[in-house]
Design an enzyme around this catalytic site. Structure first.
Site, mmCIF file in Angstrom:
data_model
loop_
_atom_site.group_PDB
_atom_site.id
_atom_site.type_symbol
_atom_site.label_atom_id
_atom_site.label_comp_id
_atom_site.label_asym_id
_atom_site.label_seq_id
_atom_site.Cartn_x
_atom_site.Cartn_y
_atom_site.Cartn_z
ATOM 1 N N MET A 1 14.101 -52.702 34.965
ATOM 2 C CA MET A 1 13.753 -53.317 33.686
ATOM 3 C C MET A 1 14.075 -54.798 33.777
ATOM 4 O O MET A 1 14.685 -55.247 34.735
ATOM 5 C CB MET A 1 14.539 -52.669 32.547
ATOM 6 C CG MET A 1 16.041 -52.821 32.684
ATOM 7 S SD MET A 1 17.006 -51.708 31.621
ATOM 8 C CE MET A 1 16.404 -52.195 30.037
ATOM 9 N N CYS A 2 13.638 -55.543 32.769
ATOM 10 C CA CYS A 2 14.020 -56.948 32.716
ATOM 11 C C CYS A 2 15.539 -57.016 32.650
ATOM 12 O O CYS A 2 16.190 -56.071 32.216
ATOM 13 C CB CYS A 2 13.454 -57.619 31.477
ATOM 14 S SG CYS A 2 11.668 -57.692 31.446
ATOM 15 N N GLN A 3 16.079 -58.111 33.071
ATOM 16 C CA GLN A 3 17.520 -58.244 33.023
ATOM 17 C C GLN A 3 17.902 -59.517 32.282
ATOM 18 O O GLN A 3 17.245 -60.550 32.419
ATOM 19 C CB GLN A 3 18.081 -58.291 34.451
ATOM 20 C CG GLN A 3 17.792 -57.035 35.238
ATOM 21 C CD GLN A 3 19.042 -56.345 35.738
ATOM 22 O OE1 GLN A 3 20.153 -56.819 35.518
ATOM 23 N NE2 GLN A 3 18.863 -55.228 36.402
ATOM 24 N N LYS B 1 10.094 -58.890 33.879
ATOM 25 C CA LYS B 1 9.072 -57.959 34.320
ATOM 26 C C LYS B 1 8.098 -57.877 33.161
ATOM 27 O O LYS B 1 8.459 -57.430 32.079
ATOM 28 C CB LYS B 1 9.715 -56.594 34.605
ATOM 29 C CG LYS B 1 8.757 -55.522 35.022
ATOM 30 C CD LYS B 1 8.229 -55.771 36.417
ATOM 31 C CE LYS B 1 7.059 -54.830 36.710
ATOM 32 N NZ LYS B 1 6.341 -55.281 37.905
ATOM 33 N N ASN C 1 15.011 -58.580 26.289
ATOM 34 C CA ASN C 1 14.745 -57.518 27.247
ATOM 35 C C ASN C 1 14.392 -56.293 26.423
ATOM 36 O O ASN C 1 15.226 -55.796 25.676
ATOM 37 C CB ASN C 1 16.006 -57.342 28.106
ATOM 38 C CG ASN C 1 16.108 -55.978 28.749
ATOM 39 O OD1 ASN C 1 15.223 -55.154 28.636
ATOM 40 N ND2 ASN C 1 17.212 -55.747 29.418
#
Lengths: 300, 300
Positions: B22-24, B101, B129
């Site tokens: 996942m995005c961080q 992402k 996020n």
């Protein structure tokens, strides 16, 4: 096109441009994403090597609607951020850069140009070279300065007035006319060389010194004034490319730069001037006089 | 302080954090300017090396009231901009970083977090996020998105609502309460892990996964999970330093990170939590479940 008063007289221009004692502006507006490394190389060396601009620098690149913005409080000649820009060769259709010599506001990051704001769902960048006296517009509803410079106050005031007048972006000629009117009012307060861009259009206004060149086919070779660097644009361009470079002082010695008249406002799009507002009796300031004016108000 | 559910169980955490899809988010809030290089090194490697975040990254550093903002559409593990950040060791009291992402909006510069706006004469940074569904607030008067992400819409909506309510910055507890109320409304639309900072305060909200650690004297050694790097904080700090690091997943393996509860909002100042809004019956999501939730909505 108006001839630059120094075109053809390379030695005096060369010696002047190696010692100009004021903030410097650099802009680029193109019809295709272009890297600014060649122009930036000469420009950055004016920040600490060939000049006295040791108070930091900033550069903003539009990439479509996005902006890549780099600020540094180190002199551009020695800045790792400037090294990155050289190494990275970011391609952009619209660039504004500024080397700062502090005249108002402390030399810290928050006072480093270009400044950024969002208006009408677009990012806008602004950089100023000059000095405004007694310029204290009322606190804006939409735009407020964060730092302590006359420059950021002018930027916020311009956006505030435009935003109050237009709820969404007007057509370019309408916007240009409104900006010309605002500019005429603000320049009563002093020296107001500036560049303003939204990624599509780049507006440039001269109070004293601002020069531009439009490079297009057939492309030739150019030789940087501040550096022993030559580039053959024919080798790095396509025949349809058109690139306008705008700078306080010419960056190359073997090309003809056009000077903006005192109080002239122009708008560049796709690498060419699309709108211009020039005084009926244009006056072109000799470089030495422009520098003397900057010195007189402390913008040295 | 709430114990992280995995503290003491290093192997599962380690293996999870090497493959979080996942995005961080990464944030830092300190009582003295601190460089984030150690934490950033582990974090950046999640962008393209130890993880799949190959859609660009961004990081914003506050320096007093100014902001240094770096965006790149290259994966952070291989980005020259990330190399610069490592080499430059910028010291800041407030940092927000994001590896992206893409879930909504094309993976281009304009959609890269953190986003920046000015409010009440201060710069604000925001990174998100998660994934918001059917979140289309009306066009704002003061703040409008430039790109096409749910994240920038949420940021502009938060600022718009705050600006409509307060003409100048209210005291921190009043601001916190207003933000908590807005956050509760927005998170009905989906996953809403975010960080918001103005250089003084850093707000962090968890929908799923967000962890933090407050480092203060006596400082010890820390070992990055994503890299064979150890730092002895005692050697690089003074006894009065206090540094909070906030990240989607813990960055170090030999320290105890505290997890935020689902729907918990906290405010950091000077390296510690000053305000918190935690559900009466806090729920702490296991990492695997948090990642599964992210995957389910496409935020992978």
């Amino acid at each position: 096109m108006t001839k630059h008063p120094f075109s053809g007289s390379l030695p005096p221009l060369l010696s002047e441009s190696r010692n100009p004692a004021m903030c410097q502006l650099l802009g680029m507006n193109c019809n295709t994403p272009t890297d600014i490394v060649f122009s930036f190389e000469g420009f950055r060396r004016r920040g600490g090597l060939t000049d006295h601009h040791a108070d930091g620098f900033g550069i903003g690149f539009f990439e479509n609607r996005g902006v890549r913005l780099f600020h540094d409080d180190q002199p551009s000649a020695h800045s790792p951020v400037a090294d990155l820009i050289r190494a990275y060769q970011i391609k952009s259709e619209n660039v504004i850069a500024h080397i700062r010599k502090a005249t108002q506001g402390r030399a810290e990051l928050v006072n480093t140009h270009p400044f950024i704001r969002e208006m009408w769902g677009e990012y806008w960048l602004f950089a100023h070279n000059g000095h405004l006296e007694n310029f204290r517009p009322a606190l804006g509803q939409y735009y407020r300065p964060v730092g302590g410079t006359d420059s950021e106050r002018a930027f916020c005031h311009i956006l505030e007035e435009l935003r109050q007048r237009f709820d969404s972006k007007p057509p370019a000629p309408v916007l240009f006319e409104a900006l010309a009117e605002l500019t005429a009012r603000i320049r009563c307060h002093g020296l107001f060389n500036f560049m303003l861009a939204n990624g599509d259009i780049l507006f440039a206004h001269a109070s004293t010194l601002l020069h531009y060149i439009v490079r297009q086919a057939p492309f030739g070779e150019a030789q940087l004034l501040d550096d022993d660097v030559t580039v053959d644009f024919a080798a790095v361009t396509t025949p349809n490319d058109r690139v306008a470079v705008i700078a306080t002082l010419p960056l190359t010695g073997n090309e003809t730069w056009t000077q903006l008249a005192v109080n002239e406002l122009v708008a560049f799009r796709d690498g060419d001037i699309i709108l211009r507002d020039r005084p009926a009796e244009p006056k072109y300031l000799p470089v030495a006089e422009g520098l003397a004016l900057a010195r007189a108000v402390g913008a040295v």
